[in-house]
Design a protein around this motif. Structure first.
Motif, mmCIF file in Angstrom:
data_model
loop_
_atom_site.group_PDB
_atom_site.id
_atom_site.type_symbol
_atom_site.label_atom_id
_atom_site.label_comp_id
_atom_site.label_asym_id
_atom_site.label_seq_id
_atom_site.Cartn_x
_atom_site.Cartn_y
_atom_site.Cartn_z
ATOM 1 N N ALA A 135 0.832 -1.208 0.000
ATOM 2 C CA ALA A 135 0.000 0.000 0.000
ATOM 3 C C ALA A 135 0.864 1.253 0.000
ATOM 4 O O ALA A 135 0.548 2.239 -0.686
ATOM 5 N N ALA A 136 1.959 1.236 0.763
ATOM 6 C CA ALA A 136 2.843 2.400 0.827
ATOM 7 C C ALA A 136 3.522 2.657 -0.515
ATOM 8 O O ALA A 136 3.636 3.806 -0.958
ATOM 9 N N ILE A 137 3.984 1.596 -1.174
ATOM 10 C CA ILE A 137 4.612 1.748 -2.491
ATOM 11 C C ILE A 137 3.594 2.248 -3.510
ATOM 12 O O ILE A 137 3.888 3.112 -4.346
ATOM 13 N N TYR A 138 2.379 1.708 -3.441
ATOM 14 C CA TYR A 138 1.320 2.151 -4.360
ATOM 15 C C TYR A 138 0.994 3.623 -4.135
ATOM 16 O O TYR A 138 0.742 4.368 -5.096
ATOM 17 N N ALA A 139 1.000 4.063 -2.862
ATOM 18 C CA ALA A 139 0.755 5.473 -2.564
ATOM 19 C C ALA A 139 1.821 6.359 -3.204
ATOM 20 O O ALA A 139 1.517 7.437 -3.737
ATOM 21 N N LEU A 140 3.078 5.904 -3.174
ATOM 22 C CA LEU A 140 4.158 6.656 -3.815
ATOM 23 C C LEU A 140 3.950 6.723 -5.328
ATOM 24 O O LEU A 140 4.147 7.782 -5.945
ATOM 25 N N PRO A 179 10.409 4.758 11.204
ATOM 26 C CA PRO A 179 10.647 3.437 11.821
ATOM 27 C C PRO A 179 9.628 3.078 12.884
ATOM 28 O O PRO A 179 9.513 1.905 13.256
ATOM 29 N N TYR A 180 8.897 4.067 13.402
ATOM 30 C CA TYR A 180 7.934 3.798 14.474
ATOM 31 C C TYR A 180 6.483 3.879 13.996
ATOM 32 O O TYR A 180 5.569 3.854 14.802
ATOM 33 N N GLN A 181 6.295 3.985 12.696
ATOM 34 C CA GLN A 181 4.955 4.102 12.112
ATOM 35 C C GLN A 181 4.196 5.316 12.645
ATOM 36 O O GLN A 181 2.980 5.277 12.838
ATOM 37 N N ASN A 182 4.917 6.394 12.868
ATOM 38 C CA ASN A 182 4.266 7.647 13.235
ATOM 39 C C ASN A 182 3.712 8.322 11.984
ATOM 40 O O ASN A 182 4.249 8.173 10.886
ATOM 41 N N ASP A 183 2.651 9.080 12.156
ATOM 42 C CA ASP A 183 2.087 9.848 11.055
ATOM 43 C C ASP A 183 2.872 11.134 10.853
ATOM 44 O O ASP A 183 3.547 11.628 11.761
ATOM 45 N N LEU A 184 2.783 11.676 9.651
ATOM 46 C CA LEU A 184 3.374 12.984 9.402
ATOM 47 C C LEU A 184 2.795 14.039 10.338
ATOM 48 O O LEU A 184 3.495 14.966 10.756
ATOM 49 N N GLU A 185 1.517 13.878 10.660
ATOM 50 C CA GLU A 185 0.857 14.843 11.531
ATOM 51 C C GLU A 185 1.406 14.831 12.957
ATOM 52 O O GLU A 185 1.181 15.763 13.727
ATOM 53 N N ASP A 186 2.121 13.752 13.319
ATOM 54 C CA ASP A 186 2.667 13.651 14.672
ATOM 55 C C ASP A 186 3.943 14.460 14.862
ATOM 56 O O ASP A 186 4.434 14.580 15.985
ATOM 57 N N TYR A 206 4.815 7.611 3.945
ATOM 58 C CA TYR A 206 5.758 7.983 5.005
ATOM 59 C C TYR A 206 5.639 7.056 6.213
ATOM 60 O O TYR A 206 6.655 6.610 6.780
ATOM 61 N N LYS A 207 4.432 6.744 6.606
ATOM 62 C CA LYS A 207 4.196 5.989 7.835
ATOM 63 C C LYS A 207 4.745 4.574 7.765
ATOM 64 O O LYS A 207 5.331 4.080 8.740
ATOM 65 N N HIS A 208 4.562 3.908 6.630
ATOM 66 C CA HIS A 208 4.900 2.492 6.564
ATOM 67 C C HIS A 208 6.207 2.182 5.847
ATOM 68 O O HIS A 208 6.648 1.020 5.866
ATOM 69 N N LEU A 209 6.857 3.181 5.251
ATOM 70 C CA LEU A 209 8.135 2.931 4.593
ATOM 71 C C LEU A 209 9.265 3.837 5.072
ATOM 72 O O LEU A 209 10.432 3.471 4.919
ATOM 73 N N ILE A 210 8.942 4.977 5.637
ATOM 74 C CA ILE A 210 9.976 5.935 6.036
ATOM 75 C C ILE A 210 10.171 5.953 7.549
ATOM 76 O O ILE A 210 11.290 5.774 8.036
#
Length: 371
Positions: free
Chosen positions: A45-50, A107-114, A101-105
């Motif tokens: 899903a993360a790769i598809y989002a990119l 390491p802690y699966q944080n959101d950009l909004e965090d 960003y969350k699932h590929l960048i």
């Protein structure tokens, strides 16, 4: 996206046979929230989002450029579709970017909004506004097309291309005003908190005294603005458009049967063929939009609370639905290329002009060197 989890990292996921791709507990409810959940579907899903960001950015930018060319921007429908492409372009850099960003960048699966209050408010504002604008701009296309084929005066008076700019501006101001509170009230920093690993100390989509500020309170309003009202209007408009299109087809066949050699009949037939082509494109775009954006809205209304503590199943379901949703905001360029001969012609002319300009620059460079 959608939910802030203050978790600590689970480094055991990096070791042993139970790590990464060997997890079997995606359908189990987790009582603790101190895990970083990994699964092949999340990476996919993360790769598809990119890919959506890359393809959608190129496609929407080309759409804007082509629709703004002199031969197309004179039409009201093309101006509305330009606004749709602009909103679609912005939407790809909100929750869709966060999915990558969350699932590929991170390491802690944080959101950009965090990351900060600024990113929390900016991304949430862009997400809600761009999605709602895209839906309403597409609704304007349907309504304008419906009124144009039912009322002769519409295209000459209220539906003129120059007035469409004011209609787009009015819709934009209304949507921005409705979501303006996100820039000032959304998110907060936890007091007496020290960032460590997954813990960022920032809570997005909530207020200090109201953790349901966005979800589900504002989300319900968003569903009405983004889905329910526009979809209802598009459905009614498209039903009238389809009905008139069928009647026009029958009438054209009758005229052709009487005398297919008359010049006026042939001109009318060509004009009606172009009108039908535009109608088919509009119906295709609106149908794809409704089909691809409805599932994530169903999830937000009916399944969010049910899957709240079922991770990574929650992440997987939401990731797939987001990919489906944002596909609708990235593929309109290909729909136009497939179904609109005018769009293809202008696209070809655009690239031809670029190649000629490049050739002229090369010749000038060679001439200057030779000189």
């Amino acid at each position: 996206m959608y939910e802030t989890d203050i978790l600590s990292p689970n480094y055991s996921l990096l070791l042993g046979p139970t790590s990464l791709f060997n997890r079997t507990d995606i359908f189990l409810s987790t009582s603790s929230s101190n895990h970083v959940h990994r699964h092949p579907l999340l990476y996919g899903a993360a790769i598809y989002a990119l890919l959506l960001i890359i393809v959608g950015t190129i496609g929407n930018m080309l759409t804007i450029i082509i629709l703004l060319r002199a031969n197309l921007r004179q039409y009201t429908t093309m101006r509305y579709l330009t606004a749709v492409a602009s909103a679609d372009l912005c939407s790809l850099y909100s929750w869709n970017l966060n999915l990558f960003y969350k699932h590929l960048i991170n390491p802690y699966q944080n959101d950009l909004e965090d990351a900060s209050i600024f990113t929390c408010r900016l991304i949430s504002f862009i997400a809600f506004v761009s999605l709602q604008l895209s839906s309403w701009y597409l609704t304007l296309v349907s309504v304008d097309r419906c009124l144009n084929i039912h009322f002769l005066f519409w295209n000459r008076q209220l539906g003129r291309a120059d007035r469409s700019t004011y209609i787009i501006l009015a819709i934009t101001i209304i949507i921005i005003s409705l979501n303006l509170h996100l820039l000032f009230l959304n998110g907060y920093r936890q007091p007496n908190c020290t960032p460590f690993a997954k813990r960022t100390c920032y809570v997005c989509y909530a207020r200090p005294n109201d953790r349901h500020y966005i979800f589900p309170k504002w989300e319900k309003i968003h569903v009405i603005i983004y889905n329910f009202i526009p979809f209802s209007i598009m459905l009614i408009s498209n039903c009238f458009i389809i009905r008139r299109s069928i009647l026009s087809t029958h009438r054209q066949r009758s005229m052709s049967a009487v005398d297919c050699r008359r010049t006026s009949v042939r001109n009318t037939t060509n004009r009606q063929r172009k009108q039908r082509q535009l109608t088919y494109i509009l119906l295709s775009v609106t149908f794809l939009f409704v089909l691809l954006t409805t599932p994530v809205m169903i999830y937000n209304v009916f399944l969010r609370n049910y899957l709240k503590d079922r991770k990574p199943l929650k992440y997987i379901v939401l990731g797939i639905l987001l990919c489906i949703q944002f596909t609708s905001h990235a593929i309109n360029f290909f729909v136009y290329c497939y179904g609109a001969s005018k769009f293809r012609h202008e696209l070809s002319a655009f690239f031809s002009s670029l190649l000629r300009r490049k050739g002229q620059l090369v010749n000038q460079a060679r001439a200057s060197v030779g000189y």
